[in-house]
Design a protein around this motif. Structure first.
Motif, PDB file in Angstrom:
ATOM      1  N   PRO A  67     -19.719   6.772 -12.839  1.00 36.01           N
ATOM      2  CA  PRO A  67     -18.911   6.964 -11.632  1.00 36.01           C
ATOM      3  C   PRO A  67     -19.295   8.272 -10.950  1.00 36.01           C
ATOM      4  O   PRO A  67     -19.581   9.264 -11.597  1.00 36.01           O
ATOM      5  N   ARG A  68     -19.320   8.236  -9.647  1.00 30.34           N
ATOM      6  CA  ARG A  68     -19.621   9.451  -8.892  1.00 30.34           C
ATOM      7  C   ARG A  68     -18.373  10.310  -8.850  1.00 30.34           C
ATOM      8  O   ARG A  68     -17.270   9.835  -9.008  1.00 30.34           O
ATOM      9  N   GLY A  69     -18.565  11.579  -8.576  1.00 31.34           N
ATOM     10  CA  GLY A  69     -17.426  12.472  -8.455  1.00 31.34           C
ATOM     11  C   GLY A  69     -17.291  13.384  -9.654  1.00 31.34           C
ATOM     12  O   GLY A  69     -18.210  13.531 -10.453  1.00 31.34           O
ATOM     13  N   ILE A  70     -16.119  13.982  -9.761  1.00 33.87           N
ATOM     14  CA  ILE A  70     -15.864  15.008 -10.783  1.00 33.87           C
ATOM     15  C   ILE A  70     -14.513  14.733 -11.425  1.00 33.87           C
ATOM     16  O   ILE A  70     -13.545  14.431 -10.728  1.00 33.87           O
ATOM     17  N   THR A  71     -14.451  14.878 -12.728  1.00 34.16           N
ATOM     18  CA  THR A  71     -13.178  14.750 -13.428  1.00 34.16           C
ATOM     19  C   THR A  71     -12.725  16.138 -13.856  1.00 34.16           C
ATOM     20  O   THR A  71     -13.449  16.860 -14.531  1.00 34.16           O
ATOM     21  N   ILE A  72     -11.531  16.511 -13.432  1.00 30.46           N
ATOM     22  CA  ILE A  72     -10.910  17.783 -13.806  1.00 30.46           C
ATOM     23  C   ILE A  72      -9.648  17.405 -14.571  1.00 30.46           C
ATOM     24  O   ILE A  72      -8.756  16.782 -14.010  1.00 30.46           O
ATOM     25  N   GLY A  73      -9.597  17.791 -15.848  1.00 27.29           N
ATOM     26  CA  GLY A  73      -8.468  17.359 -16.669  1.00 27.29           C
ATOM     27  C   GLY A  73      -8.500  15.845 -16.763  1.00 27.29           C
ATOM     28  O   GLY A  73      -9.527  15.251 -17.059  1.00 27.29           O
ATOM     29  N   ALA A  74      -7.383  15.203 -16.455  1.00 29.98           N
ATOM     30  CA  ALA A  74      -7.300  13.740 -16.513  1.00 29.98           C
ATOM     31  C   ALA A  74      -7.471  13.101 -15.131  1.00 29.98           C
ATOM     32  O   ALA A  74      -7.364  11.893 -15.005  1.00 29.98           O
ATOM     33  N   LYS A  90     -16.940  16.887  -4.671  1.00 31.99           N
ATOM     34  CA  LYS A  90     -16.655  18.310  -4.856  1.00 31.99           C
ATOM     35  C   LYS A  90     -15.726  18.803  -3.758  1.00 31.99           C
ATOM     36  O   LYS A  90     -14.892  19.669  -3.981  1.00 31.99           O
ATOM     37  N   GLU A  91     -15.878  18.241  -2.567  1.00 31.39           N
ATOM     38  CA  GLU A  91     -15.018  18.647  -1.455  1.00 31.39           C
ATOM     39  C   GLU A  91     -13.555  18.326  -1.758  1.00 31.39           C
ATOM     40  O   GLU A  91     -12.660  19.094  -1.392  1.00 31.39           O
ATOM     41  N   ALA A  92     -13.299  17.230  -2.442  1.00 36.57           N
ATOM     42  CA  ALA A  92     -11.924  16.885  -2.822  1.00 36.57           C
ATOM     43  C   ALA A  92     -11.352  17.936  -3.773  1.00 36.57           C
ATOM     44  O   ALA A  92     -10.184  18.321  -3.659  1.00 36.57           O
ATOM     45  N   VAL A  93     -12.181  18.430  -4.687  1.00 39.04           N
ATOM     46  CA  VAL A  93     -11.751  19.492  -5.602  1.00 39.04           C
ATOM     47  C   VAL A  93     -11.502  20.775  -4.813  1.00 39.04           C
ATOM     48  O   VAL A  93     -10.502  21.468  -5.028  1.00 39.04           O
ATOM     49  N   ARG A  94     -12.400  21.091  -3.881  1.00 39.86           N
ATOM     50  CA  ARG A  94     -12.203  22.281  -3.045  1.00 39.86           C
ATOM     51  C   ARG A  94     -10.899  22.187  -2.260  1.00 39.86           C
ATOM     52  O   ARG A  94     -10.198  23.189  -2.089  1.00 39.86           O
ATOM     53  N   ASN A  95     -10.574  20.994  -1.786  1.00 39.69           N
ATOM     54  CA  ASN A  95      -9.331  20.821  -1.035  1.00 39.69           C
ATOM     55  C   ASN A  95      -8.102  21.093  -1.897  1.00 39.69           C
ATOM     56  O   ASN A  95      -7.119  21.664  -1.415  1.00 39.69           O
ATOM     57  N   VAL A  96      -8.153  20.722  -3.161  1.00 35.44           N
ATOM     58  CA  VAL A  96      -7.043  21.044  -4.071  1.00 35.44           C
ATOM     59  C   VAL A  96      -6.934  22.555  -4.221  1.00 35.44           C
ATOM     60  O   VAL A  96      -5.839  23.120  -4.142  1.00 35.44           O
ATOM     61  N   CYS A  97      -8.073  23.224  -4.385  1.00 31.07           N
ATOM     62  CA  CYS A  97      -8.076  24.684  -4.506  1.00 31.07           C
ATOM     63  C   CYS A  97      -7.538  25.339  -3.235  1.00 31.07           C
ATOM     64  O   CYS A  97      -6.741  26.278  -3.308  1.00 31.07           O
ATOM     65  N   ARG A  98      -7.957  24.829  -2.086  1.00 28.16           N
ATOM     66  CA  ARG A  98      -7.452  25.369  -0.817  1.00 28.16           C
ATOM     67  C   ARG A  98      -5.939  25.184  -0.713  1.00 28.16           C
ATOM     68  O   ARG A  98      -5.230  26.071  -0.241  1.00 28.16           O
ATOM     69  N   GLY A  99      -5.457  24.031  -1.142  1.00 28.63           N
ATOM     70  CA  GLY A  99      -4.021  23.775  -1.108  1.00 28.63           C
ATOM     71  C   GLY A  99      -3.249  24.749  -1.974  1.00 28.63           C
ATOM     72  O   GLY A  99      -2.193  25.264  -1.579  1.00 28.63           O
ATOM     73  N   ILE A 100      -3.776  25.030  -3.155  1.00 27.99           N
ATOM     74  CA  ILE A 100      -3.136  25.998  -4.053  1.00 27.99           C
ATOM     75  C   ILE A 100      -3.120  27.369  -3.386  1.00 27.99           C
ATOM     76  O   ILE A 100      -2.092  28.053  -3.358  1.00 27.99           O
ATOM     77  N   ALA A 101      -4.262  27.775  -2.822  1.00 25.07           N
ATOM     78  CA  ALA A 101      -4.342  29.084  -2.166  1.00 25.07           C
ATOM     79  C   ALA A 101      -3.359  29.169  -1.000  1.00 25.07           C
ATOM     80  O   ALA A 101      -2.690  30.197  -0.818  1.00 25.07           O
ATOM     81  N   GLN A 102      -3.221  28.105  -0.243  1.00 22.56           N
ATOM     82  CA  GLN A 102      -2.297  28.111   0.899  1.00 22.56           C
ATOM     83  C   GLN A 102      -0.838  28.152   0.449  1.00 22.56           C
ATOM     84  O   GLN A 102      -0.011  28.811   1.065  1.00 22.56           O
ATOM     85  N   ARG A 103      -0.523  27.453  -0.630  1.00 25.24           N
ATOM     86  CA  ARG A 103       0.871  27.446  -1.114  1.00 25.24           C
ATOM     87  C   ARG A 103       1.336  28.819  -1.583  1.00 25.24           C
ATOM     88  O   ARG A 103       2.481  29.197  -1.390  1.00 25.24           O
ATOM     89  N   TYR A 104       0.444  29.575  -2.236  1.00 19.72           N
ATOM     90  CA  TYR A 104       0.851  30.847  -2.832  1.00 19.72           C
ATOM     91  C   TYR A 104       0.504  32.054  -1.986  1.00 19.72           C
ATOM     92  O   TYR A 104       1.131  33.099  -2.134  1.00 19.72           O
TER      93      TYR A 104
END
Length: 101
Positions: free
Chosen positions: A13-20, A26-40
């Motif tokens: 499968p293409r993509g990246i697994t982080i945890g479960a 990779k852009e989807a992972v970056r978007n999660v990181c951006r969301g965390i940065a924006q929340r805090y």
């Protein structure tokens, strides 16, 4: 035949697994990181258990994980960071190490 799978090959499968969780890019992972940065916000500690777990799972994938982990991770904090040759500032969660001893 070139470009075709042999019967014994299983497509990965293409993509990246982080945890479960599997992310398609990779852009989807970056978007999660951006969301965390924006929340805090800059200087904010990551307090939500789901965000903290994501940061820990992501950090485990780092090639220098053992060095970065040190004596343990106390928490994650969002910092402004310029790195990897990029000129613009990025906000991202960073690990705060526990002090040993």
């Amino acid at each position: 035949m070139p470009g075709h799978l042999r019967r014994t090959e299983i497509p990965m499968p293409r993509g990246i697994t982080i945890g479960a969780t599997h992310y398609p890019t990779k852009e989807a992972v970056r978007n999660v990181c951006r969301g965390i940065a924006q929340r805090y916000g800059i200087g904010g500690d990551v307090t939500d258990p789901i965000d903290d777990a994501f940061c820990r799972d992501l950090l485990e994938r780092h090639p220098e994980y053992d060095l970065k982990r040190g004596a343990g991770i106390a928490h994650f904090r969002v910092i402004a960071h310029t790195g990897h040759g990029r000129k613009k500032h990025r906000d991202r969660p960073r690990a705060a190490r526990r002090r040993s001893g």
